[in-house]
Design an enzyme around this catalytic site. Sequence first.
Site, mmCIF file in Angstrom:
data_model
loop_
_atom_site.group_PDB
_atom_site.id
_atom_site.type_symbol
_atom_site.label_atom_id
_atom_site.label_comp_id
_atom_site.label_asym_id
_atom_site.label_seq_id
_atom_site.Cartn_x
_atom_site.Cartn_y
_atom_site.Cartn_z
ATOM 1 N N HIS A 152 39.838 10.777 80.617
ATOM 2 C CA HIS A 152 41.235 10.891 81.047
ATOM 3 C C HIS A 152 41.639 9.674 81.888
ATOM 4 O O HIS A 152 42.719 9.119 81.715
ATOM 5 C CB HIS A 152 41.427 12.168 81.881
ATOM 6 C CG HIS A 152 41.231 13.446 81.116
ATOM 7 N ND1 HIS A 152 40.501 14.507 81.596
ATOM 8 C CD2 HIS A 152 41.670 13.831 79.886
ATOM 9 C CE1 HIS A 152 40.506 15.490 80.715
ATOM 10 N NE2 HIS A 152 41.202 15.112 79.660
ATOM 11 N N LYS A 206 45.821 31.936 81.957
ATOM 12 C CA LYS A 206 44.553 31.285 81.589
ATOM 13 C C LYS A 206 43.742 31.042 82.844
ATOM 14 O O LYS A 206 44.258 30.473 83.803
ATOM 15 C CB LYS A 206 44.851 29.936 80.939
ATOM 16 C CG LYS A 206 44.778 29.919 79.423
ATOM 17 C CD LYS A 206 44.739 28.468 79.029
ATOM 18 C CE LYS A 206 44.681 28.204 77.560
ATOM 19 N NZ LYS A 206 44.894 26.767 77.323
ATOM 20 N N ARG A 219 40.504 11.536 70.235
ATOM 21 C CA ARG A 219 39.075 11.257 70.053
ATOM 22 C C ARG A 219 38.640 11.349 68.611
ATOM 23 O O ARG A 219 37.762 10.640 68.159
ATOM 24 C CB ARG A 219 38.231 12.242 70.870
ATOM 25 C CG ARG A 219 38.184 11.939 72.337
ATOM 26 C CD ARG A 219 37.707 13.128 73.110
ATOM 27 N NE ARG A 219 38.653 14.233 72.991
ATOM 28 C CZ ARG A 219 38.558 15.367 73.645
ATOM 29 N NH1 ARG A 219 37.534 15.603 74.440
ATOM 30 N NH2 ARG A 219 39.480 16.295 73.498
ATOM 31 N N SER A 228 36.141 17.931 78.573
ATOM 32 C CA SER A 228 36.134 18.829 79.733
ATOM 33 C C SER A 228 35.248 20.033 79.450
ATOM 34 O O SER A 228 34.526 20.500 80.339
ATOM 35 C CB SER A 228 37.561 19.294 80.046
ATOM 36 O OG SER A 228 38.364 18.204 80.427
#
Length: 153
Positions: A21, A45, A94, A132
């Site tokens: 990031h 969440k 990615r 992550s």
Amino acid sequence: MSKLNKVAIFPGSFDPFTNGHEDIVLRGLQIFDRIVIAFGHNSNKTRYFDLDMMLEKVRANFIHLPNIEVIIFDELTALLAKRYKANFLLRGLRNTTDFEYENSISQVNRYLNDGLETVFLITSPKYAAISSSIIREVHKYGGDVSSFIPYRL
Ligand code: ADP
């Protein structure tokens, strides 16, 4: 548009914020005058890393860069961009899985906010494998994650 108007929102969960990031933000600064790192807060969440703790870590990480702002948001990204007068969203890519997902959300965001362009930066090879979710997994089982994140936990 004057160059000073080039504001981008970099939205994400950042649970946690990673070297990948950081790389996107620093490279983004070659394109944009101001980047707003926006932590999406979804009360339904549950996060692994505490949101306020992570926000402070990321703020401290970029404290020397006055054109980086770090915020929390709880609304549609497209509307956040309007409020910040940002014409761009910044995202990283990615692999093809990222592409499939990013392709549809960028279409929806442009539908919701006409003219909002999503700018994608391809991951730097050395960060391509950093995610992550993998960091959460390593951390959960007591592994050392310090080489994947740009601050100390
Ligand atoms: P979200 O939950 O919105 O996908 P993330 O925090 O997982 O948020 O990721 C935010 C953005 O950063 C996404 O565009 C994602 O593809 C990108 N990203 C994540 N890891 C990397 C990496 N290692 N290199 C480049 N971009 C990355």
